[in-house]
Design an enzyme around this catalytic site. Sequence first.
Site, PDB file in Angstrom:
ATOM      1  N   HIS A  83       0.693  -1.394   0.134  1.00 34.07           N
ATOM      2  CA  HIS A  83       0.042  -0.104  -0.191  1.00 34.07           C
ATOM      3  C   HIS A  83       0.797   1.399   0.209  1.00 34.07           C
ATOM      4  O   HIS A  83       0.289   2.444  -0.248  1.00 34.07           O
ATOM      5  CB  HIS A  83      -1.039   0.089   1.279  1.00 34.07           C
ATOM      6  CG  HIS A  83      -1.942  -0.993   1.122  1.00 34.07           C
ATOM      7  ND1 HIS A  83      -2.779  -1.371   2.087  1.00 34.07           N
ATOM      8  CD2 HIS A  83      -2.428  -1.768   0.012  1.00 34.07           C
ATOM      9  CE1 HIS A  83      -3.831  -2.227   1.502  1.00 34.07           C
ATOM     10  NE2 HIS A  83      -3.454  -2.333   0.193  1.00 34.07           N
ATOM     11  N   ASP A  84       2.170   1.185   0.108  1.00 38.80           N
ATOM     12  CA  ASP A  84       2.981   2.136   0.018  1.00 38.80           C
ATOM     13  C   ASP A  84       3.268   2.394  -1.292  1.00 38.80           C
ATOM     14  O   ASP A  84       3.553   3.498  -1.756  1.00 38.80           O
ATOM     15  CB  ASP A  84       4.211   1.965   1.038  1.00 38.80           C
ATOM     16  CG  ASP A  84       5.376   3.145   0.936  1.00 38.80           C
ATOM     17  OD1 ASP A  84       5.085   3.942   0.023  1.00 38.80           O
ATOM     18  OD2 ASP A  84       6.360   3.116   1.471  1.00 38.80           O
ATOM     19  N   HIS A 108      -3.345   0.556  -8.576  1.00 41.43           N
ATOM     20  CA  HIS A 108      -3.967   0.952  -9.993  1.00 41.43           C
ATOM     21  C   HIS A 108      -5.453   1.364  -9.708  1.00 41.43           C
ATOM     22  O   HIS A 108      -6.050   1.320  -8.954  1.00 41.43           O
ATOM     23  CB  HIS A 108      -4.230  -0.358 -10.819  1.00 41.43           C
ATOM     24  CG  HIS A 108      -2.885  -0.934 -11.617  1.00 41.43           C
ATOM     25  ND1 HIS A 108      -2.263  -1.575 -10.799  1.00 41.43           N
ATOM     26  CD2 HIS A 108      -2.661  -0.857 -12.786  1.00 41.43           C
ATOM     27  CE1 HIS A 108      -1.240  -2.006 -11.531  1.00 41.43           C
ATOM     28  NE2 HIS A 108      -1.211  -1.462 -12.777  1.00 41.43           N
ATOM     29  N   THR A 139       2.576   6.899  -4.737  1.00 47.89           N
ATOM     30  CA  THR A 139       4.162   7.382  -5.418  1.00 47.89           C
ATOM     31  C   THR A 139       4.626   5.822  -5.467  1.00 47.89           C
ATOM     32  O   THR A 139       4.412   5.174  -4.558  1.00 47.89           O
ATOM     33  CB  THR A 139       4.960   8.372  -4.257  1.00 47.89           C
ATOM     34  OG1 THR A 139       5.153   7.333  -2.947  1.00 47.89           O
ATOM     35  CG2 THR A 139       4.195   9.709  -4.048  1.00 47.89           C
ATOM     36  N   TRP A 153       7.862   5.735  -5.064  1.00 45.18           N
ATOM     37  CA  TRP A 153       9.099   5.754  -3.971  1.00 45.18           C
ATOM     38  C   TRP A 153       8.884   4.815  -2.767  1.00 45.18           C
ATOM     39  O   TRP A 153       7.423   4.657  -2.181  1.00 45.18           O
ATOM     40  CB  TRP A 153       9.526   7.156  -3.549  1.00 45.18           C
ATOM     41  CG  TRP A 153       9.889   7.969  -5.039  1.00 45.18           C
ATOM     42  CD1 TRP A 153       9.446   8.870  -5.321  1.00 45.18           C
ATOM     43  CD2 TRP A 153      11.144   7.534  -5.540  1.00 45.18           C
ATOM     44  NE1 TRP A 153       9.964   9.501  -6.343  1.00 45.18           N
ATOM     45  CE2 TRP A 153      11.175   8.648  -6.795  1.00 45.18           C
ATOM     46  CE3 TRP A 153      12.180   6.751  -5.402  1.00 45.18           C
ATOM     47  CZ2 TRP A 153      12.014   8.640  -7.572  1.00 45.18           C
ATOM     48  CZ3 TRP A 153      13.211   6.853  -6.578  1.00 45.18           C
ATOM     49  CH2 TRP A 153      13.182   7.791  -7.526  1.00 45.18           C
ATOM     50  N   SER A 211       4.156   6.287   2.082  1.00 41.52           N
ATOM     51  CA  SER A 211       2.977   6.957   1.533  1.00 41.52           C
ATOM     52  C   SER A 211       1.768   6.347   1.940  1.00 41.52           C
ATOM     53  O   SER A 211       0.664   7.052   2.032  1.00 41.52           O
ATOM     54  CB  SER A 211       3.018   7.134  -0.108  1.00 41.52           C
ATOM     55  OG  SER A 211       3.041   5.987  -0.812  1.00 41.52           O
ATOM     56  N   HIS A 237      12.269  -4.288   6.061  1.00 47.91           N
ATOM     57  CA  HIS A 237      11.718  -5.092   5.080  1.00 47.91           C
ATOM     58  C   HIS A 237      12.869  -6.033   4.347  1.00 47.91           C
ATOM     59  O   HIS A 237      12.493  -7.075   3.977  1.00 47.91           O
ATOM     60  CB  HIS A 237      10.974  -4.248   3.913  1.00 47.91           C
ATOM     61  CG  HIS A 237      10.428  -5.022   2.814  1.00 47.91           C
ATOM     62  ND1 HIS A 237       9.040  -5.485   2.900  1.00 47.91           N
ATOM     63  CD2 HIS A 237      10.932  -5.581   1.712  1.00 47.91           C
ATOM     64  CE1 HIS A 237       8.708  -6.286   1.885  1.00 47.91           C
ATOM     65  NE2 HIS A 237       9.785  -6.191   0.956  1.00 47.91           N
ATOM     66  N   ARG A 250      -6.694  -9.508 -13.911  1.00 43.87           N
ATOM     67  CA  ARG A 250      -5.898  -8.509 -13.894  1.00 43.87           C
ATOM     68  C   ARG A 250      -4.636  -8.515 -14.704  1.00 43.87           C
ATOM     69  O   ARG A 250      -4.161  -7.664 -15.523  1.00 43.87           O
ATOM     70  CB  ARG A 250      -5.532  -7.818 -12.404  1.00 43.87           C
ATOM     71  CG  ARG A 250      -6.616  -7.320 -11.683  1.00 43.87           C
ATOM     72  CD  ARG A 250      -6.910  -6.058 -12.491  1.00 43.87           C
ATOM     73  NE  ARG A 250      -8.337  -5.423 -11.699  1.00 43.87           N
ATOM     74  CZ  ARG A 250      -9.438  -4.973 -12.074  1.00 43.87           C
ATOM     75  NH1 ARG A 250      -9.586  -5.114 -13.379  1.00 43.87           N
ATOM     76  NH2 ARG A 250     -10.471  -4.606 -11.597  1.00 43.87           N
ATOM     77  N   ARG A 286      -3.703  -6.702 -18.171  1.00 48.01           N
ATOM     78  CA  ARG A 286      -2.409  -5.691 -18.202  1.00 48.01           C
ATOM     79  C   ARG A 286      -1.435  -6.469 -18.776  1.00 48.01           C
ATOM     80  O   ARG A 286      -0.116  -5.646 -18.902  1.00 48.01           O
ATOM     81  CB  ARG A 286      -1.987  -5.306 -16.636  1.00 48.01           C
ATOM     82  CG  ARG A 286      -3.257  -4.665 -16.070  1.00 48.01           C
ATOM     83  CD  ARG A 286      -3.100  -4.553 -14.627  1.00 48.01           C
ATOM     84  NE  ARG A 286      -4.158  -3.778 -13.784  1.00 48.01           N
ATOM     85  CZ  ARG A 286      -4.226  -4.182 -12.499  1.00 48.01           C
ATOM     86  NH1 ARG A 286      -3.375  -4.375 -11.612  1.00 48.01           N
ATOM     87  NH2 ARG A 286      -5.355  -3.433 -12.084  1.00 48.01           N
TER      88      ARG A 286
HETATM   89  C1  HEM Z   1      -8.052  -8.886   4.169  1.00 54.67           C
HETATM   90  C2  HEM Z   1      -7.078  -8.372   3.422  1.00 54.67           C
HETATM   91  C3  HEM Z   1      -7.154  -8.119   1.995  1.00 54.67           C
HETATM   92  C4  HEM Z   1      -8.261  -7.543   1.447  1.00 54.67           C
HETATM   93  C5  HEM Z   1      -9.720  -7.163   1.809  1.00 54.67           C
HETATM   94  C6  HEM Z   1      -7.632  -7.147  -0.165  1.00 54.67           C
HETATM   95  C7  HEM Z   1      -8.411  -6.545  -0.979  1.00 54.67           C
HETATM   96  C8  HEM Z   1      -8.139  -6.517  -2.378  1.00 54.67           C
HETATM   97  C9  HEM Z   1      -8.891  -5.817  -3.463  1.00 54.67           C
HETATM   98  C10 HEM Z   1     -10.237  -5.279  -3.355  1.00 54.67           C
HETATM   99  C11 HEM Z   1      -8.051  -5.352  -4.373  1.00 54.67           C
HETATM  100  C12 HEM Z   1      -8.217  -4.781  -5.620  1.00 54.67           C
HETATM  101  C13 HEM Z   1      -8.902  -5.644  -6.764  1.00 54.67           C
HETATM  102  C14 HEM Z   1      -9.021  -4.862  -8.137  1.00 54.67           C
HETATM  103  O1  HEM Z   1      -8.164  -4.999  -9.145  1.00 54.67           O
HETATM  104  O2  HEM Z   1     -10.104  -4.324  -8.498  1.00 54.67           O
HETATM  105  C15 HEM Z   1      -6.606  -6.074  -4.044  1.00 54.67           C
HETATM  106  C16 HEM Z   1      -5.489  -5.721  -4.900  1.00 54.67           C
HETATM  107  C17 HEM Z   1      -4.299  -6.332  -4.522  1.00 54.67           C
HETATM  108  N1  HEM Z   1      -4.147  -6.852  -3.472  1.00 54.67           N
HETATM  109 FE1  HEM Z   1      -5.045  -7.299  -1.815  1.00 54.67          FE
HETATM  110  N2  HEM Z   1      -6.430  -7.607  -0.241  1.00 54.67           N
HETATM  111  C18 HEM Z   1      -6.197  -8.054   1.030  1.00 54.67           C
HETATM  112  C19 HEM Z   1      -4.527  -8.657   1.306  1.00 54.67           C
HETATM  113  C20 HEM Z   1      -3.748  -8.767   0.637  1.00 54.67           C
HETATM  114  C21 HEM Z   1      -2.266  -9.156   0.997  1.00 54.67           C
HETATM  115  C22 HEM Z   1      -2.012  -9.966   2.135  1.00 54.67           C
HETATM  116  C23 HEM Z   1      -1.565  -8.713   0.057  1.00 54.67           C
HETATM  117  C24 HEM Z   1      -0.018  -9.044   0.061  1.00 54.67           C
HETATM  118  C25 HEM Z   1       1.038  -8.473  -0.499  1.00 54.67           C
HETATM  119  C26 HEM Z   1      -2.315  -8.090  -1.181  1.00 54.67           C
HETATM  120  C27 HEM Z   1      -1.732  -7.647  -2.374  1.00 54.67           C
HETATM  121  C28 HEM Z   1      -2.631  -7.242  -3.336  1.00 54.67           C
HETATM  122  C29 HEM Z   1      -2.048  -6.689  -4.602  1.00 54.67           C
HETATM  123  C30 HEM Z   1      -0.527  -6.434  -5.091  1.00 54.67           C
HETATM  124  C31 HEM Z   1      -2.961  -6.037  -5.307  1.00 54.67           C
HETATM  125  C32 HEM Z   1      -2.954  -5.348  -6.592  1.00 54.67           C
HETATM  126  C33 HEM Z   1      -2.990  -3.986  -6.514  1.00 54.67           C
HETATM  127  C34 HEM Z   1      -3.196  -3.217  -7.837  1.00 54.67           C
HETATM  128  O3  HEM Z   1      -3.664  -3.704  -8.792  1.00 54.67           O
HETATM  129  O4  HEM Z   1      -2.542  -2.218  -7.795  1.00 54.67           O
HETATM  130  N3  HEM Z   1      -3.785  -7.996  -0.528  1.00 54.67           N
HETATM  131  N4  HEM Z   1      -6.639  -6.628  -3.114  1.00 54.67           N
END
Ligand code: HEM
Length: 625
Positions: A159-160, A164, A214, A216, A220, A318, A474, A478
């Site tokens: 999240h830092d 998208h 960002t 970086w 953030s 990290h 996704r 992409r």
């Molecule tokens: C309760 C836990 C979590 C919830 C509710 C959650 C929910 C979501 C949702 C709603 C999305 C966006 C889907 C879309 O493209 O429309 C997402 C994307 C993503 N999540 Fe999670 N997530 C969780 C935990 C995690 C964990 C533990 C990771 C590990 C790193 C993670 C990594 C990611 C990544 C990399 C994306 C893609 C972001 C992007 O497309 O820019 N998430 N998640």
Amino acid sequence: MSPPAKTSAPYKLGIIDRGLILVFKGINYLIPWHKLPTFLGVLNLSAFRRELRAKNLHDTYPSWAEQGTSENPHMQNNEWLTTRNSDGLFNALDAPKMGCVHMRFGRNVPRQFTNKPSPEEMMTPSPRLVSKELLARDTFKPATILNLLAAAWIQFQVHDWAQHENSKTEKYKIPLPPGDKWEKNNDMRVEVTQADEQLDKTDAMTPGYKNENTHWWDGSQIYGSSEKETAKLRGSEPKGKLTVDKEGFETFLPRENGVPLTGFNTNWWMGLELLHTLFVLEHNCICDALATAYPDWSSEKLFDTARLINCALMAKIHTVEWTPAILKHPALQVAMNANWWGVLGEKLHNLLGPRFGESLSGIPASKADQHGAPYCLTEEFVSVYRLHPLIPDDIAFFSAKTGAHKINYSIQNVAFENARKPMTESNLNFEDLFYSFGINYPGAVTLNNTPDFLRDLHTPDGRHVDLGTIDILRDRERGVPRYNQFRRLFHMDPAKDFLALTGGKKDVAEKLSAVYEGDIEKVDLLVGCQCEPLPKGFGFSDTAFRVFILMASRRLKSDRFIATDWNEGTYSRVGMEWVQKQGMKDVLLRHFPGLGPALKGAGNAFAPWTKIGSSKEYTGKQTTA
Ligand code: HEM
């Protein structure tokens, strides 16, 4: 007007690099890197990184001019020479827009391999079918080398780094397998990822996508991705601090209509509540230490310096703690330490200072370098961080004082507006929650281990989604290459058939073959990564790891505040010591001293902690395997 910025020369492989790469390609023909003696394994990783730096960094803009020039945008305030700008501007001084909010993601593979597929290709096989057959959790498979804090940590970091934007108007219709009753009207729709405007012909084939954060490593998720947001989060707090709310003995993030006020608050659950709170408290504590050491500093100076210190501390944790916990392999312990301290190690680094360059003394204080491509995070980087199986079905909660088992909550009941429910409803405090996270397992990143909660997710903004379907969709939309092609482009051998891909597991191979209609080339990246055999001690795949080898050091090496400007002038003496002498355990103990007994015998803060008192007798699957 100065010519378009190009902040670093193209990365060229020298004769030694080429030799090293060639030698290890030969060795790897017989023995993979992870089966070599540690020293050779580390050298092997270094050979990989050299090749990846030369071949796997690709800009998605038509020219470097898109990164800005030394005069445009104009730096109106010289403050940004010595401190982070929340929008991410002015990190690279001659390319000031590099890595800032709303800049595009780049690529780790050449753009001719990332074309957006046709609608038919995108839906074949149906992402929902893949989710149901291959991702849906059958039984909870724990990752026993990690604790639940490790899962929360990586989402906190993502999240830092990356987010998208979804289209507000356009949606895909996902084909549902026969008999699949997703919703009453039997329809599944998913928002299209919002593409950037077309800047040239290539964009028509392979759209660019912007980052809402960002790029970086600048905290953030806590400080926001704009100056305006940062100002709001600071409010009228004195001495450079971030705003917090106090309730009784506990300090919480402030809230507006129940939503936490912090830099990034979507996909919220208790894991994020814990880590956001911890590092906001850490920021405020750093401010106190700086104010004591430098009583004449303004609130602005205290804030700016505390943010630099807090961000560097998170980057260090990290690098030398979280990564070696999830990649528990001896070569990785050495290599990740070397990113921060150099191969000479922490002791010699402290004795001699960071004077011998990146390899010997570590990346901090070495010269910032973008290796020929403007710094940004990449689509492939986002793909390999889709680690949703880390989320368990439920969490067992214990008292941090006595170890007594108190109650279990499903993830659903600690997500979004419920993130604090066990505190308000079951009288648990932050110490209890941290202790519980320290001894609960996350899920293993493997096939059929994505929790039902995420595959049937209702978000506060009214979305109803299957995150398994979305993870597959996704990557395809992409233009992220599918598994075998991805491996080729990362200089690895493709899997020759389904059996080879699964390391000889016949039943899994048959299941895969049925979903992908016998075509190994169609296997999605995420699926391939979740079923290939792992190197010993690894928490995720060797294929995904190739992106990490490249991007983990790039996030540090490209950043002026970690590389070139890593000094007391920027961070202050107190700040340098704060980062270099402390780690995750120190941060936890500073704010929650009652965690002492559980952390005492624990090696790594992200591995299972020592169980105290009666929690040793608890036999639930959440913390016992
Ligand atoms: C309760 C836990 C979590 C919830 C509710 C959650 C929910 C979501 C949702 C709603 C999305 C966006 C889907 C879309 O493209 O429309 C997402 C994307 C993503 N999540 Fe999670 N997530 C969780 C935990 C995690 C964990 C533990 C990771 C590990 C790193 C993670 C990594 C990611 C990544 C990399 C994306 C893609 C972001 C992007 O497309 O820019 N998430 N998640």
